[in-house]
Write a protein that holds these residues in place. Structure first.
Motif, PDB file in Angstrom:
ATOM      1  N   ILE A  37     -11.353  26.311  27.982  1.00 44.47           N
ATOM      2  CA  ILE A  37     -10.316  26.156  29.381  1.00 44.47           C
ATOM      3  C   ILE A  37     -11.282  25.926  30.597  1.00 44.47           C
ATOM      4  O   ILE A  37     -12.087  26.795  30.959  1.00 44.47           O
ATOM      5  CB  ILE A  37      -9.419  27.415  29.410  1.00 44.47           C
ATOM      6  N   PRO A  38     -11.035  24.932  31.253  1.00 44.58           N
ATOM      7  CA  PRO A  38     -11.655  24.693  32.533  1.00 44.58           C
ATOM      8  C   PRO A  38     -11.070  25.650  33.886  1.00 44.58           C
ATOM      9  O   PRO A  38     -10.049  26.100  33.813  1.00 44.58           O
ATOM     10  CB  PRO A  38     -11.479  23.201  32.935  1.00 44.58           C
ATOM     11  N   ILE A  39     -12.084  25.966  34.589  1.00 45.26           N
ATOM     12  CA  ILE A  39     -11.587  26.603  35.690  1.00 45.26           C
ATOM     13  C   ILE A  39     -11.471  25.510  37.035  1.00 45.26           C
ATOM     14  O   ILE A  39     -12.050  24.554  36.890  1.00 45.26           O
ATOM     15  CB  ILE A  39     -12.711  27.506  36.206  1.00 45.26           C
ATOM     16  N   SER A  40     -10.876  25.750  37.954  1.00 40.89           N
ATOM     17  CA  SER A  40     -10.624  24.856  39.094  1.00 40.89           C
ATOM     18  C   SER A  40     -11.990  24.955  39.780  1.00 40.89           C
ATOM     19  O   SER A  40     -12.920  25.715  39.822  1.00 40.89           O
ATOM     20  CB  SER A  40      -9.445  25.471  40.228  1.00 40.89           C
ATOM     21  N   ASN A  41     -12.133  23.803  40.818  1.00 48.48           N
ATOM     22  CA  ASN A  41     -13.068  23.681  41.638  1.00 48.48           C
ATOM     23  C   ASN A  41     -13.529  24.682  42.509  1.00 48.48           C
ATOM     24  O   ASN A  41     -14.526  25.160  42.723  1.00 48.48           O
ATOM     25  CB  ASN A  41     -13.023  22.447  42.522  1.00 48.48           C
ATOM     26  N   LYS A  42     -12.326  25.207  43.013  1.00 48.42           N
ATOM     27  CA  LYS A  42     -12.467  26.313  43.849  1.00 48.42           C
ATOM     28  C   LYS A  42     -12.930  27.763  43.425  1.00 48.42           C
ATOM     29  O   LYS A  42     -13.929  28.348  43.918  1.00 48.42           O
ATOM     30  CB  LYS A  42     -10.938  26.904  44.561  1.00 48.42           C
ATOM     31  N   SER A  43     -12.769  27.989  42.045  1.00 52.02           N
ATOM     32  CA  SER A  43     -13.068  28.852  41.458  1.00 52.02           C
ATOM     33  C   SER A  43     -14.486  28.780  41.020  1.00 52.02           C
ATOM     34  O   SER A  43     -15.302  29.439  41.084  1.00 52.02           O
ATOM     35  CB  SER A  43     -12.397  29.290  40.147  1.00 52.02           C
ATOM     36  N   ILE A  66     -13.669  18.273  27.793  1.00 51.09           N
ATOM     37  CA  ILE A  66     -12.558  17.560  27.705  1.00 51.09           C
ATOM     38  C   ILE A  66     -11.784  17.540  28.911  1.00 51.09           C
ATOM     39  O   ILE A  66     -11.333  16.610  29.639  1.00 51.09           O
ATOM     40  CB  ILE A  66     -12.127  17.236  26.437  1.00 51.09           C
ATOM     41  N   LEU A  67     -11.312  19.051  29.322  1.00 52.59           N
ATOM     42  CA  LEU A  67     -10.155  19.046  30.119  1.00 52.59           C
ATOM     43  C   LEU A  67     -10.947  19.160  31.500  1.00 52.59           C
ATOM     44  O   LEU A  67     -12.072  19.889  31.546  1.00 52.59           O
ATOM     45  CB  LEU A  67      -9.517  20.233  29.942  1.00 52.59           C
ATOM     46  N   GLU A  68     -10.066  18.932  32.624  1.00 51.51           N
ATOM     47  CA  GLU A  68     -10.469  19.325  33.963  1.00 51.51           C
ATOM     48  C   GLU A  68      -9.328  20.134  34.423  1.00 51.51           C
ATOM     49  O   GLU A  68      -7.996  19.725  34.215  1.00 51.51           O
ATOM     50  CB  GLU A  68     -10.854  18.132  34.818  1.00 51.51           C
ATOM     51  N   ASN A  69      -9.456  20.844  35.413  1.00 50.95           N
ATOM     52  CA  ASN A  69      -8.440  21.738  35.918  1.00 50.95           C
ATOM     53  C   ASN A  69      -8.537  21.184  37.490  1.00 50.95           C
ATOM     54  O   ASN A  69      -9.288  21.521  38.302  1.00 50.95           O
ATOM     55  CB  ASN A  69      -8.956  23.041  36.057  1.00 50.95           C
ATOM     56  N   ARG A  70      -7.140  20.693  37.858  1.00 50.29           N
ATOM     57  CA  ARG A  70      -7.025  20.156  39.214  1.00 50.29           C
ATOM     58  C   ARG A  70      -6.128  21.071  40.063  1.00 50.29           C
ATOM     59  O   ARG A  70      -5.872  20.796  41.150  1.00 50.29           O
ATOM     60  CB  ARG A  70      -6.481  18.864  38.986  1.00 50.29           C
ATOM     61  N   PRO A  95      -1.807  22.446  35.317  1.00 45.99           N
ATOM     62  CA  PRO A  95      -3.029  21.959  36.197  1.00 45.99           C
ATOM     63  C   PRO A  95      -4.285  21.323  35.585  1.00 45.99           C
ATOM     64  O   PRO A  95      -4.993  20.813  35.887  1.00 45.99           O
ATOM     65  CB  PRO A  95      -3.847  23.359  36.274  1.00 45.99           C
ATOM     66  N   PHE A  96      -3.786  20.958  34.052  1.00 43.33           N
ATOM     67  CA  PHE A  96      -4.806  20.654  33.134  1.00 43.33           C
ATOM     68  C   PHE A  96      -4.649  18.863  32.958  1.00 43.33           C
ATOM     69  O   PHE A  96      -3.539  18.446  32.884  1.00 43.33           O
ATOM     70  CB  PHE A  96      -5.098  21.166  32.016  1.00 43.33           C
ATOM     71  N   PHE A  97      -5.816  18.160  32.984  1.00 45.93           N
ATOM     72  CA  PHE A  97      -5.674  16.823  32.527  1.00 45.93           C
ATOM     73  C   PHE A  97      -7.035  16.504  31.642  1.00 45.93           C
ATOM     74  O   PHE A  97      -8.218  17.013  31.785  1.00 45.93           O
ATOM     75  CB  PHE A  97      -5.867  15.859  33.732  1.00 45.93           C
ATOM     76  N   LEU A 134      -1.134  27.379  26.803  1.00 51.04           N
ATOM     77  CA  LEU A 134      -0.185  26.548  26.287  1.00 51.04           C
ATOM     78  C   LEU A 134       0.060  25.238  27.118  1.00 51.04           C
ATOM     79  O   LEU A 134       0.373  24.133  26.497  1.00 51.04           O
ATOM     80  CB  LEU A 134       1.259  27.143  26.155  1.00 51.04           C
ATOM     81  N   TYR A 135      -0.252  25.538  28.355  1.00 50.13           N
ATOM     82  CA  TYR A 135      -0.352  23.862  29.158  1.00 50.13           C
ATOM     83  C   TYR A 135      -1.600  23.209  28.726  1.00 50.13           C
ATOM     84  O   TYR A 135      -1.498  21.994  28.538  1.00 50.13           O
ATOM     85  CB  TYR A 135      -0.780  24.100  30.735  1.00 50.13           C
TER      86      TYR A 135
END
Length: 231
Positions: free
Chosen positions: A127-133, A156-160, A180-182, A210-211
Motif C-alpha cells: 500500500i503506498p503512502i501519500s506524498n505528504k506522509s 505499482i500503486l500511487e497514493n494521490r 486515493p489510489f491509481f 479495499l480501495y
C-alpha cells in the motif's frame, strides 16, 4: 551475547543437543521471550474467516457483511498476523512514527512465512503512502517491512490523497475517504491477468485495502489477496 532489539535485555541462547554436536551456526536472536509474548498472534479458530478480526467464534463479522454488500463480486479473504493490541500500537508508534525501523526485524521472519503460504501470487504490491506522509516520515513503512523480510515487491500503486493522516481520523472519517489510489501510468498493464497480493501494515476498517483491491481489479488482475501485519 545478543540484546533484545525492543527492551535491550541480554538474551541467553538456548542450544539443542543436535546443534551442539553438529556445530550448526545459530541465527542471532533479536527479541527476548518476554517481548515476543507481548505480540498477540491471531488464532484461526478465533477470528472472522474473511478479515481475521479477533473474536470468540468463526462467524463472518459485521464489517465484512457490509463490505460484501458493497462489493458483491469480490470475496474478501484477508490474512493478518497479529491482533492490534496495546503492544502492537506501541510497536507501530516506535516503528512508523519514531522511525526506529530496526524493530521491523522482530516480525520479519513471521511475515515472510505468512506471505509464502500464498503460493499462487505473481505480484506483491505494498500500500503506498501519500506524498505528504512521505515528506513527514521519509519512508513507506510497508515497503520497509517487506525489504527487511526479503520479500520482493513492485510499487505499482500511487497514493494521490491530500487528506490528513489516517491515524488522526476516527472510524467514520476513515470509512468516508475517497479513492486515493491509481496504477502508475507506466505500469498500467502490469497486473493484467496476474494473481496479486496487496500488503499493508494495519487493517482497521478495511476501507484502504479495499480501495487498493478495487484499483487493481480495475487494472485487470485475475485474483487479489490481501495481508496485513496487524488486524
Amino acid at each position: 551475547m545478543n540484546k533484545c532489539i525492543w527492551c535491550n535485555k541480554e538474551i541467553i541462547a538456548n542450544c539443542s543437543v543436535s546443534q551442539l554436536l553438529t556445530f550448526k551456526k545459530l541465527d542471532p536472536q533479536i527479541i527476548c521471550e518476554d517481548c515476543e509474548l507481548k505480540f498477540d498472534p491471531i488464532e484461526m479458530t478465533k477470528c472472522c474467516p474473511n478479515c481475521h478480526r479477533k473474536q470468540m467464534d468463526q462467524l463472518i463479522c459485521q464489517d465484512c457483511l457490509k463490505w460484501q454488500k458493497k462489493y458483491p463480486s469480490y470475496f474478501l479473504k484477508h490474512d493478518a498476523l497479529y491482533s492490534y493490541n496495546e503492544f502492537g500500537k506501541k510497536w507501530m508508534e516506535r516503528f512508523k512514527f519514531t522511525g526506529d525501523v530496526r524493530v521491523a526485524k522482530m516480525v520479519a521472519e513471521r511475515l515472510s512465512k505468512a506471505i509464502k503460504r500464498h503460493k499462487e501470487v505473481d505480484i506483491i504490491i505494498p500500500i503506498p503512502i501519500s506524498n505528504k506522509s512521505f515528506e513527514n516520515r521519509g519512508f513507506n513503512q510497508t515497503e520497509i517491512l517487506l525489504n527487511i523480510a526479503e520479500v520482493p515487491f513492485v510499487t505499482i500503486l500511487e497514493n494521490r490523497s491530500t487528506e490528513k493522516n489516517q491515524v488522526t481520523k476516527n472510524r467514520r472519517e476513515r470509512l468516508n475517504i475517497v479513492q486515493p489510489f491509481f496504477i502508475k501510468s507506466e505500469l498500467k498493464d502490469s497486473v493484467r491477468g496476474k494473481n496479486v497480493m496487496i500488503i499493508d501494515d494495519v487493517y482497521t476498517t478495511g476501507r484502504t485495502i479495499l480501495y487498493a483491491v478495487e484499483c487493481v481489479l480495475s487494472g485487470g488482475a485475475r485474483k487479489v489477496e490481501t495481508l496485513s501485519l496487524f488486524r
